[in-house]
Structure formats: C-alpha cells, structure tokens
Design an enzyme around this catalytic site. Structure first.
Site, mmCIF file in Angstrom:
data_model
loop_
_atom_site.group_PDB
_atom_site.id
_atom_site.type_symbol
_atom_site.label_atom_id
_atom_site.label_comp_id
_atom_site.label_asym_id
_atom_site.label_seq_id
_atom_site.Cartn_x
_atom_site.Cartn_y
_atom_site.Cartn_z
ATOM 1 N N ILE A 30 -2.183 -6.621 9.164
ATOM 2 C CA ILE A 30 -1.346 -5.381 8.686
ATOM 3 C C ILE A 30 -2.189 -5.038 7.341
ATOM 4 C CG2 ILE A 30 0.858 -4.642 7.631
ATOM 5 C CD1 ILE A 30 2.141 -6.722 9.234
ATOM 6 N N THR B 288 0.782 -1.271 0.162
ATOM 7 C CA THR B 288 -0.015 -0.077 0.178
ATOM 8 C C THR B 288 1.027 1.407 0.104
ATOM 9 O OG1 THR B 288 -1.592 -1.329 1.166
ATOM 10 C CG2 THR B 288 -1.903 1.305 1.188
ATOM 11 N N TYR C 216 6.726 -11.903 3.824
ATOM 12 C CA TYR C 216 5.421 -11.332 3.340
ATOM 13 C C TYR C 216 4.988 -12.366 2.087
ATOM 14 C CZ TYR C 216 2.703 -7.568 1.450
ATOM 15 O OH TYR C 216 1.815 -6.777 0.856
ATOM 16 N N LYS D 22 3.075 -12.225 7.262
ATOM 17 C CA LYS D 22 1.972 -11.676 6.938
ATOM 18 C C LYS D 22 1.424 -12.236 5.814
ATOM 19 C CE LYS D 22 -0.037 -7.306 4.871
ATOM 20 N NZ LYS D 22 0.504 -5.909 4.187
#
Length: 309
Positions: free
Chosen positions: A211, A51, A139, A167
């Site tokens: 997250i 993001t 990730y 994540k």
C-alpha cells in the site's frame, strides 16, 4: 467484506486527497485519480491514509473524499479507509462512518500523542474490533505515532482474529521480517509494506503486496514488480524495483506529500494544493520533478494540467 480482504494481494495506492485552493475536496480530481490508478492495474485503493493527509482533513472533507473514492471505484476493486485518531471513541466513529460510506476495511493507526506500551496497543485494537462493522488492519507507522506494534503483538491480534492484516510503513525491514515470521502460519493474514522502495525484498519474505504512495504517480511501475515476482522473473522484478526506487527518491522533495501532489498535477489529474498549512511544492522543485517524470516517459507531451486558482 472479510472474504474480500483475506486474499487481497498486489498493489494498492495510498491515494492522495485532491483538494481545491479553499481546502475542499476536488471531486473531479478524485475521479480522474481513481481511473488513472485502476487503469495502471492496481488491485485495491486506500483512501485517507498518510499520503491522503487524513490527520489534516476535517470531518466534512474526510467523508466527501471517501464517498467519492467509493463511487469512482464502482465495485471494481476494494476500498480501504485510513483511520488516524488520538483516542478510541474517535477511531470507532471513523470506522463506523467508513462502513456506512462503502469501505471494505479500515486501516487503523494506534492512538498518537501519548506513549503506549504493548498491553495498551492490544487493548486498543481489541476494543475497536468489538462490534466493528469492518475488518481492521493495523497500521504501523511509528515515525508519526511514536507507537510500535511489536511483531508478537501483531501476531497475537492476528491469531485471535482481531485484525485481518497489517501495513508497515516503518521502513525497518528487520521489523517487517519479524512480523512475517511471527504470522507465517496464518495464510489469510494480509501483510502489506508501505515502503515501496522495499517491495521486492518484502515479497521475498512473504508480503501480500504494498500500500504505497508512488502508485498514485506510476501505478504500472509498481504493479510490474509484483507481477514479475509472482511469475518468478526475478531479473525483471529487480529492474522494476530499481525504477521505483528512483521515483521514490524524486518524490521526497518538499514537505510530504507535496511532491506526490505536484506529480499528480503534472499528470493532469488534479491541482497540487495540500491540506493547510502545508504549502505546494515550490516552482523550482516542481520544475525539477517535471524534468525527471518527462525523462522517464511518465508525462504525455500535452498532458493537461489543472491551473492553480
């Protein structure tokens, strides 16, 4: 720093990267954004995630952005730094820079471009962790990297202490369940979902929290899900998840993450410029987003909106 991560839980916004029209970091916007989300009850921050357009920002912008986030947080919550590089040496440079600038941990995607098997995924994280100044979280975002870190791979890295958490932004709940099951006996291993629309079921399966991008816009909405779940109020958690689901859908307008930036612009936090070549949300889409945010009570009647220069 390991101690700061091992019990980390709750809601961490994957921060947008406020930019000016010339592509430089909007430092005042960063400060307003950090105050906004901390005021909404978040328990940590992620700078330079997906993001935050980390793969589209140059080195100067990445360093400036992270330093301003760390300064604005002022030790109130831990700051994670996202790393997305195409090879090991570059990832190592980013982790070392994050440590120098005050990050608490690094959230690292596997190298992209070339396909990787699980042996290569294991080798990458093991090499990166050697001498790393920061704890590493894996990730998993295969839609952008073309690489899936299988649950058994995540569990192996977790068991040997190579990674402190994960994540998962795959939006594949069966995958997330598999990771939860594979790491069930590791109470300090951090499990975060990046799919804010699936936070409640993820918490049921054992997630530490999320997250996520929507926490830029309505951090208090996402926090309500986590807090209601932890106190055992499933009816409230479900109602809050319903609200966040609608916000997630509204923020899918345009090219990611243009709608997130437009929403933060409408909240008076920053301008809506994206990292080039992505264009801001068009006027019609922004007007539709404004109407929805206003209907949900997220816009102050006279919220100041920085003008596009």
């Amino acid at each position: 720093m390991v101690a700061a991560i091992k019990d980390l839980a709750g809601v961490l916004p994957a921060l947008i990267s406020p930019l000016q029209a010339d592509g430089t970091v909007d430092e005042a916007g960063v400060e307003r954004l950090v105050e906004h989300v901390i005021g909404g009850g978040v328990t940590g921050l992620l700078a330079l995630g997906s993001t935050g357009e980390t793969a589209s920002l140059d080195e100067t912008a990445r360093r400036t952005l992270l330093s301003r986030v760390v300064a604005a947080a002022a030790g109130r919550v831990p700051v994670l730094c996202g790393v997305a590089q195409s090879h090991l040496a570059a990832a190592r440079v980013e982790v070392e820079a994050a440590a120098r600038l005050g990050a608490t941990a690094a959230l690292v995607a596997p190298p992209f471009y070339y396909l990787m098997d699980q042996a290569t995924v294991l080798a990458f994280y093991r090499e990166l962790a050697k001498g790393s100044p920061l704890p590493i979280l894996l990730y998993n975002i295969p839609q952008l990297t073309k690489v899936v870190a299988e649950p058994a791979t995540v569990a192996a890295l977790a068991a040997e202490g190579t990674i402190a958490g994960v994540k998962d932004s795959s939006r594949d709940f069966e995958y997330f369940e598999g990771v939860c099951i594979a790491t069930r006996g590791m109470p300090h291993f951090r499990l975060f979902t990046g799919s804010d629309s699936m936070l409640l079921p993820s918490l049921v399966m054992g997630a530490s929290g999320t997250i996520c991008g929507t926490a830029n816009v309505a951090p208090q909405w996402v926090v309500r899900i986590f807090e209601a779940f932890t106190r055992g109020d499933l009816a409230e958690a479900r109602a809050s998840q319903d609200d966040v689901h609608q916000l997630v859908l509204a923020l899918r307008a345009g090219i990611f993450p243009a709608a997130y930036k437009a929403a933060c612009h409408l909240l008076g936090l920053c301008e809506s410029w994206c990292a080039r070549p992505v264009l801001p949300l068009d006027d019609q889409s922004e007007a539709a987003l404004r109407a929805r945010l206003k209907a949900w009570g997220l816009l102050a009647p006279t919220a100041p909106k920085p003008a596009r220069n």
